[in-house]
Write a protein that holds these residues in place. Structure first.
Motif, PDB file in Angstrom:
ATOM      1  N   GLU B 126       0.834  -1.207   0.000  1.00  0.00           N
ATOM      2  CA  GLU B 126       0.000   0.000   0.000  1.00  0.00           C
ATOM      3  C   GLU B 126       0.869   1.259   0.000  1.00  0.00           C
ATOM      4  O   GLU B 126       1.860   1.346   0.715  1.00  0.00           O
ATOM      5  CB  GLU B 126      -0.900  -0.018   1.244  1.00  0.00           C
ATOM      6  CG  GLU B 126      -1.777   1.230   1.376  1.00  0.00           C
ATOM      7  CD  GLU B 126      -2.781   1.131   2.528  1.00  0.00           C
ATOM      8  OE1 GLU B 126      -3.153   0.010   2.921  1.00  0.00           O
ATOM      9  OE2 GLU B 126      -3.187   2.200   3.032  1.00  0.00           O
ATOM     10  N   ARG B 195      -8.315   3.740  -3.232  1.00  0.00           N
ATOM     11  CA  ARG B 195      -9.444   4.370  -2.558  1.00  0.00           C
ATOM     12  C   ARG B 195      -9.116   5.834  -2.334  1.00  0.00           C
ATOM     13  O   ARG B 195      -7.967   6.201  -2.103  1.00  0.00           O
ATOM     14  CB  ARG B 195      -9.684   3.734  -1.187  1.00  0.00           C
ATOM     15  CG  ARG B 195      -9.916   2.247  -1.209  1.00  0.00           C
ATOM     16  CD  ARG B 195      -9.929   1.701   0.203  1.00  0.00           C
ATOM     17  NE  ARG B 195     -10.961   2.346   0.999  1.00  0.00           N
ATOM     18  CZ  ARG B 195     -10.848   2.621   2.284  1.00  0.00           C
ATOM     19  NH1 ARG B 195      -9.748   2.337   2.927  1.00  0.00           N
ATOM     20  NH2 ARG B 195     -11.824   3.188   2.941  1.00  0.00           N
ATOM     21  N   THR B 216      -5.145   6.266  -1.486  1.00  0.00           N
ATOM     22  CA  THR B 216      -4.286   5.176  -1.055  1.00  0.00           C
ATOM     23  C   THR B 216      -4.422   4.045  -2.073  1.00  0.00           C
ATOM     24  O   THR B 216      -5.516   3.782  -2.560  1.00  0.00           O
ATOM     25  CB  THR B 216      -4.612   4.764   0.399  1.00  0.00           C
ATOM     26  OG1 THR B 216      -3.642   3.840   0.852  1.00  0.00           O
ATOM     27  CG2 THR B 216      -5.988   4.162   0.545  1.00  0.00           C
ATOM     28  N   PRO B 250       1.762  -1.378   5.440  1.00  0.00           N
ATOM     29  CA  PRO B 250       1.017  -2.637   5.427  1.00  0.00           C
ATOM     30  C   PRO B 250      -0.370  -2.332   4.823  1.00  0.00           C
ATOM     31  O   PRO B 250      -0.821  -1.194   4.895  1.00  0.00           O
ATOM     32  CB  PRO B 250       0.897  -2.997   6.913  1.00  0.00           C
ATOM     33  CG  PRO B 250       1.990  -2.232   7.590  1.00  0.00           C
ATOM     34  CD  PRO B 250       2.141  -0.965   6.809  1.00  0.00           C
ATOM     35  N   PRO B 251      -1.032  -3.327   4.252  1.00  0.00           N
ATOM     36  CA  PRO B 251      -2.250  -3.028   3.488  1.00  0.00           C
ATOM     37  C   PRO B 251      -3.478  -2.727   4.350  1.00  0.00           C
ATOM     38  O   PRO B 251      -4.518  -3.355   4.195  1.00  0.00           O
ATOM     39  CB  PRO B 251      -2.448  -4.301   2.659  1.00  0.00           C
ATOM     40  CG  PRO B 251      -1.821  -5.378   3.473  1.00  0.00           C
ATOM     41  CD  PRO B 251      -0.654  -4.751   4.187  1.00  0.00           C
ATOM     42  N   TYR B 252      -3.350  -1.741   5.246  1.00  0.00           N
ATOM     43  CA  TYR B 252      -4.461  -1.393   6.138  1.00  0.00           C
ATOM     44  C   TYR B 252      -5.746  -1.089   5.368  1.00  0.00           C
ATOM     45  O   TYR B 252      -6.833  -1.494   5.753  1.00  0.00           O
ATOM     46  CB  TYR B 252      -4.117  -0.142   6.958  1.00  0.00           C
ATOM     47  CG  TYR B 252      -3.062  -0.340   8.006  1.00  0.00           C
ATOM     48  CD1 TYR B 252      -3.311  -1.102   9.139  1.00  0.00           C
ATOM     49  CD2 TYR B 252      -1.818   0.263   7.881  1.00  0.00           C
ATOM     50  CE1 TYR B 252      -2.338  -1.272  10.114  1.00  0.00           C
ATOM     51  CE2 TYR B 252      -0.837   0.099   8.852  1.00  0.00           C
ATOM     52  CZ  TYR B 252      -1.104  -0.662   9.965  1.00  0.00           C
ATOM     53  OH  TYR B 252      -0.153  -0.830  10.925  1.00  0.00           O
ATOM     54  N   SER B 253      -5.614  -0.340   4.287  1.00  0.00           N
ATOM     55  CA  SER B 253      -6.807   0.157   3.600  1.00  0.00           C
ATOM     56  C   SER B 253      -7.455  -0.896   2.718  1.00  0.00           C
ATOM     57  O   SER B 253      -8.517  -0.652   2.157  1.00  0.00           O
ATOM     58  CB  SER B 253      -6.456   1.376   2.755  1.00  0.00           C
ATOM     59  OG  SER B 253      -5.740   2.310   3.522  1.00  0.00           O
ATOM     60  N   ALA B 255      -7.599  -4.341   3.720  1.00  0.00           N
ATOM     61  CA  ALA B 255      -7.655  -5.557   4.512  1.00  0.00           C
ATOM     62  C   ALA B 255      -9.029  -6.212   4.471  1.00  0.00           C
ATOM     63  O   ALA B 255      -9.141  -7.422   4.569  1.00  0.00           O
ATOM     64  CB  ALA B 255      -7.264  -5.255   5.956  1.00  0.00           C
ATOM     65  N   GLY B 256     -10.063  -5.420   4.360  1.00  0.00           N
ATOM     66  CA  GLY B 256     -11.406  -5.987   4.304  1.00  0.00           C
ATOM     67  C   GLY B 256     -11.822  -6.123   2.855  1.00  0.00           C
ATOM     68  O   GLY B 256     -11.673  -5.192   2.072  1.00  0.00           O
ATOM     69  N   ARG B 259     -13.691  -3.509   0.962  1.00  0.00           N
ATOM     70  CA  ARG B 259     -13.071  -2.223   0.659  1.00  0.00           C
ATOM     71  C   ARG B 259     -12.501  -2.161  -0.754  1.00  0.00           C
ATOM     72  O   ARG B 259     -12.046  -1.128  -1.201  1.00  0.00           O
ATOM     73  CB  ARG B 259     -11.925  -1.944   1.631  1.00  0.00           C
ATOM     74  CG  ARG B 259     -12.413  -1.762   3.034  1.00  0.00           C
ATOM     75  CD  ARG B 259     -11.233  -1.614   3.981  1.00  0.00           C
ATOM     76  NE  ARG B 259     -11.684  -1.411   5.335  1.00  0.00           N
ATOM     77  CZ  ARG B 259     -12.095  -0.249   5.798  1.00  0.00           C
ATOM     78  NH1 ARG B 259     -12.097   0.802   5.023  1.00  0.00           N
ATOM     79  NH2 ARG B 259     -12.501  -0.129   7.037  1.00  0.00           N
TER      80      ARG B 259
END
Lengths: 75, 262
Positions: B126, B195, B216, B250-253, B255-256, B259
């Protein structure tokens, strides 16, 4: 994930706002036993209050700035 | 686990974790980070005192910016260290379970979600890209491009340029939004997903610059150089617009699975 050498130093300079943006509104959201984690907006709002109050403490002691509506939870 | 401790979740990976990846890591409570396995998934967790990380304590502590910063950095540090070795799905900050059995239950319950998120982020990283505009330069640039069409050197051209400047001030926001859209579209073409977030509040960022884009992007690792040069190219293409890149994250954005946006 591959990280270029030297990325750690770069990471240390990350603005707190960028970091909080990701750890508070990103990440997979599942229901832990401590349900703050799924109260998406609440978690963000709580930390937003912390940020705002710390900023207003710096600028105008004793006066709390209002939390701007929709400032952070919108994606 | 006892009544006085909980289990803080950092990230979930697939089963390939050797174990030594977490050996040196200390977590949000300074605790030794460890792993919990279930059905081919591995949760990276730490045992934390509920006095500080229980629901009521969290609600109180998250209001304390110093505490929040320390915990956010510790959480990110564990997740980022892990992400250097394996693909990870980061957990939202403050996901706390009462014991390991509950962590295993969550892994089983959300197996599909974790697996599809891991598939999405594997081999990808990310990156954040923000666009800031300088209103004065942007207005001048818009005026210049409008006036350019009228030729130069005559009184008429001067008047046209003046008129263009005034019109530009009115249309600059619209033009800036269009440029931000263009930048975002171009970055999406070089990434697997992207996003747009709400612009950061200037009061929070401490910056008074005008933020046009808070994007992001999830970028294939073998396209990272290409992505970086696209950012550089876009940054120099538009006068008055400055691009700022952050990462690797890290791929926080991403992860779900919900999203994901194409």
């Amino acid at each position: 994930m591959r990280y270029a050498d030297g990325s750690v130093d770069e990471e240390r300079r990350i603005a707190l706002i960028d970091l909080l943006d990701r750890v508070l509104s990103g990440g997979v959201v599942i229901t832990g036993d401590i349900t703050l984690s799924i109260a998406d907006i609440d978690l963000v709002r709580i930390s937003l209050r912390a940020l705002i109050s710390s900023i207003s403490t710096l600028s105008v002691p004793g006066i709390d700035a209002p939390v701007p509506r929709g400032a952070r939870e919108g994606t | 686990m006892t009544d006085t401790t909980g289990v803080w979740m950092y990230a979930v990976t697939d089963g390939t974790l050797a174990g030594d990846e977490t050996e040196a890591a200390s977590g949000v409570a300074g605790e030794q980070v460890r792993t919990v396995h279930e059905g081919g998934l591995t949760a990276v967790v730490g045992t934390v005192p509920l006095d500080d990380f229980g629901e009521a304590a969290l609600a109180r502590n998250l209001e304390d910016l110093d505490w929040l910063e320390k915990v956010a950095r510790a959480h990110d540090s564990v997740v980022a260290d892990l992400a250097r070795h394996v693909s990870v799905v980061p957990l939202r900050l403050a996901t706390v379970c009462l014991d390991d059995a509950r962590v295993r239950a969550l892994l089983a319950e959300h197996r599909e979600q974790f697996s599809s998120a891991l598939t999405l982020v594997t081999g990808r990283t990310e990156w954040g890209v923000k666009a800031f505009a300088d209103r004065k330069t942007l207005t001048a640039a818009v005026a210049e491009s409008d006036a350019g069409k009228a030729g130069s050197g005559s009184g008429t051209a001067y008047l046209l340029r003046r008129r263009a400047q005034l019109a530009a001030q009115e249309s600059v926001e619209r033009d800036a939004a269009a440029r931000a859209d263009e930048i975002h579209d171009r970055l999406l073409r070089t990434s697997a997903a992207g996003r747009r977030g709400a612009p950061t509040d200037p009061a929070l960022s401490g910056s008074h610059e005008w933020m046009l884009l808070n994007g992001t992007y999830l970028v294939d690792d073998d396209r990272a150089d290409e992505f970086r040069s696209v950012v550089e190219e876009l940054g120099s293409r538009f006068p008055g617009i400055r691009l700022e890149m952050s990462g690797p994250w890290p791929p926080y954005s991403f992860a779900g699975a919900e999203r994901i946006s194409p």
